[in-house]
Design a protein around this motif. Structure first.
Motif, PDB file in Angstrom:
ATOM      1  N   GLY A   1       0.834  -1.201   0.000  1.00  0.00           N
ATOM      2  CA  GLY A   1       0.000   0.000   0.000  1.00  0.00           C
ATOM      3  C   GLY A   1       0.861   1.240   0.000  1.00  0.00           C
TER       4      GLY A   1
ATOM      5  N   PRO B   1      -1.093  -3.911  -4.296  1.00  0.00           N
ATOM      6  CA  PRO B   1      -2.263  -3.743  -3.427  1.00  0.00           C
ATOM      7  C   PRO B   1      -3.410  -4.697  -3.763  1.00  0.00           C
ATOM      8  CG  PRO B   1      -1.439  -1.611  -4.175  1.00  0.00           C
ATOM      9  CD  PRO B   1      -0.743  -2.653  -4.989  1.00  0.00           C
ATOM     10  N   ASN B   2      -3.294  -5.391  -4.902  1.00  0.00           N
ATOM     11  CA  ASN B   2      -4.307  -6.365  -5.319  1.00  0.00           C
ATOM     12  C   ASN B   2      -3.968  -7.781  -4.858  1.00  0.00           C
ATOM     13  OD1 ASN B   2      -5.175  -4.104  -6.639  1.00  0.00           O
ATOM     14  ND2 ASN B   2      -5.287  -5.022  -8.663  1.00  0.00           N
TER      15      ASN B   2
ATOM     16  N   THR C   1      -9.035  -6.231  -8.173  1.00  0.00           N
ATOM     17  CA  THR C   1      -9.142  -4.905  -7.567  1.00  0.00           C
ATOM     18  C   THR C   1      -8.407  -4.885  -6.227  1.00  0.00           C
ATOM     19  OG1 THR C   1     -11.247  -5.465  -6.502  1.00  0.00           O
ATOM     20  CG2 THR C   1     -11.349  -4.446  -8.684  1.00  0.00           C
ATOM     21  N   GLN C   2      -8.296  -3.710  -5.632  1.00  0.00           N
ATOM     22  CA  GLN C   2      -7.505  -3.525  -4.420  1.00  0.00           C
ATOM     23  C   GLN C   2      -8.107  -4.242  -3.215  1.00  0.00           C
ATOM     24  OE1 GLN C   2      -6.849   0.591  -3.483  1.00  0.00           O
ATOM     25  NE2 GLN C   2      -5.915   0.165  -1.505  1.00  0.00           N
TER      26      GLN C   2
END
Length: 348
Positions: free
Chosen positions: A66, A74-75, A95-96
């Motif tokens: 992050g 971050p995924n 997605t994150q």
């Protein structure tokens, strides 16, 4: 830590039994033991860590990249073995990752519109739950071995979905009229505490029946609630918010509800929540006058605080996003209560 070693805190949280807490930042993550207070682990990376989630006190944890210069995508959720200081597995998403919760047998991962449950042993998917938009990754789990309960956002505003996996049972609870801001299960998964983005009312739910068992009032002005946490024996609930005040409420036990049902006023406990002097007219006046208020508060100078109970039900642990740790004692004396600071440390 010297200034050159100091990490800006991106994420901070207690482990499952609040014996430790971990924070992650711009160049790694650090773990502290709560009793006695001391640094246990410090791992430096070239990039930043956005999430670190512990599994009690064992060497295996989940970390997610992050910040502005993430060490990992971050995924991705990286399953990290701190004994060997390397990744032993990973889970990738489109997605994150917003949050990660760990049980001994499962991994719960919240994305913005979906929550995933994986087996810890082989990282195979177990269940997928579609949710309302969940940018803060709101999800809660029971932590004891004989109770597997997960609470997530539902598909509609103010709705919570509860999964009892051992009972193969689902409850949909219309908890609030506004969006859910915070929710948390008791350790055994029997009770759920919820608060909305308004932050004035806290509701307690029985997860086995889906029924509301108690309504508590934090205050009259809106606030952002960061923590709702049950004591080990489910006798008390602590709440923290951006007002800097910690509120502690007494929760109704089965004995209390039995007393109310059969009007047995002789059954008393050591303390009661505060109520308006007009509460006897609750059937005729707005709910404000019949609300249950916290029986004791502790005020701090910090605006973002996360609270938990220690091993003893009258001990509170506080961690702040500006790097302070507190131990607070709730003292009872002839039904008069006060909070007393026992220890304070600066850890970042």
């Amino acid at each position: 830590m010297t200034n050159s070693e100091n990490q800006n805190i991106l994420n901070i949280c207690f482990n499952q039994d609040s014996s430790c807490f971990a924070y992650s930042g711009n160049n790694g993550f650090t773990v502290y033991s709560c009793d006695p207070f001391r640094q246990s682990i410090k791992r430096l990376f070239n990039g930043s860590i956005g999430i670190v989630s512990m599994l009690f006190r064992c060497n295996v944890m989940a970390i997610v990249g992050g910040g502005e210069n993430p060490e990992f995508s971050p995924n991705k959720v990286i399953i990290w073995d701190d004994h060997s200081q390397k990744s032993i597995g990973e889970l990738s998403f489109r997605t994150q990752v917003k949050s990660v919760k760990l049980r001994r047998e499962s991994i719960i991962i919240a994305l913005e519109h979906r929550t995933y449950i994986y087996n810890f042993s082989d990282l195979k998917p177990r269940n997928t739950i579609d949710t309302r938009s969940n940018p803060n990754g709101i999800v809660s789990i029971s932590i004891i071995s004989n109770s597997s309960v997960v609470a997530t956002l539902g598909m509609n505003k103010g709705v919570v979905r509860i999964e009892h996996y051992q009972l193969n049972k689902t409850h949909i609870i219309e908890a609030h009229e506004s969006e859910i801001q915070c929710l948390n299960l008791s350790n055994n998964g029997k009770y759920l505490a919820t608060a909305s983005t308004l932050g004035t009312i806290i509701r307690i739910w029985d997860t086995y029946t889906g029924e509301k068992v108690q309504e508590l009032r934090r205050g009259t002005e809106p606030a952002t609630i960061y923590s709702l946490v049950f004591s080990q024996d489910n006798k008390y609930l602590a709440c923290s918010s951006n007002t800097g005040t910690i509120h502690i409420f007494k929760l109704k036990t089965d004995r209390d509800r039995f007393s109310e049902l059969y009007n047995l006023s002789n059954i008393k406990d050591d303390v009661d929540n505060s109520k308006s002097s007009l509460s006897l007219l609750k059937g005729y006046l707005p709910t404000y006058f019949s609300s249950e208020w916290s029986f004791v508060q502790y005020r701090t100078k910090h605006s973002k605080i996360f609270v938990s109970f220690g091993k003893e039900n009258n001990k509170l642990l506080l961690i702040t996003d500006d790097g302070f740790f507190y131990k607070i004692s709730i003292e009872f004396n002839n039904n008069i209560c006060k909070c007393v600071e026992e220890e304070q440390y600066k850890f970042s």
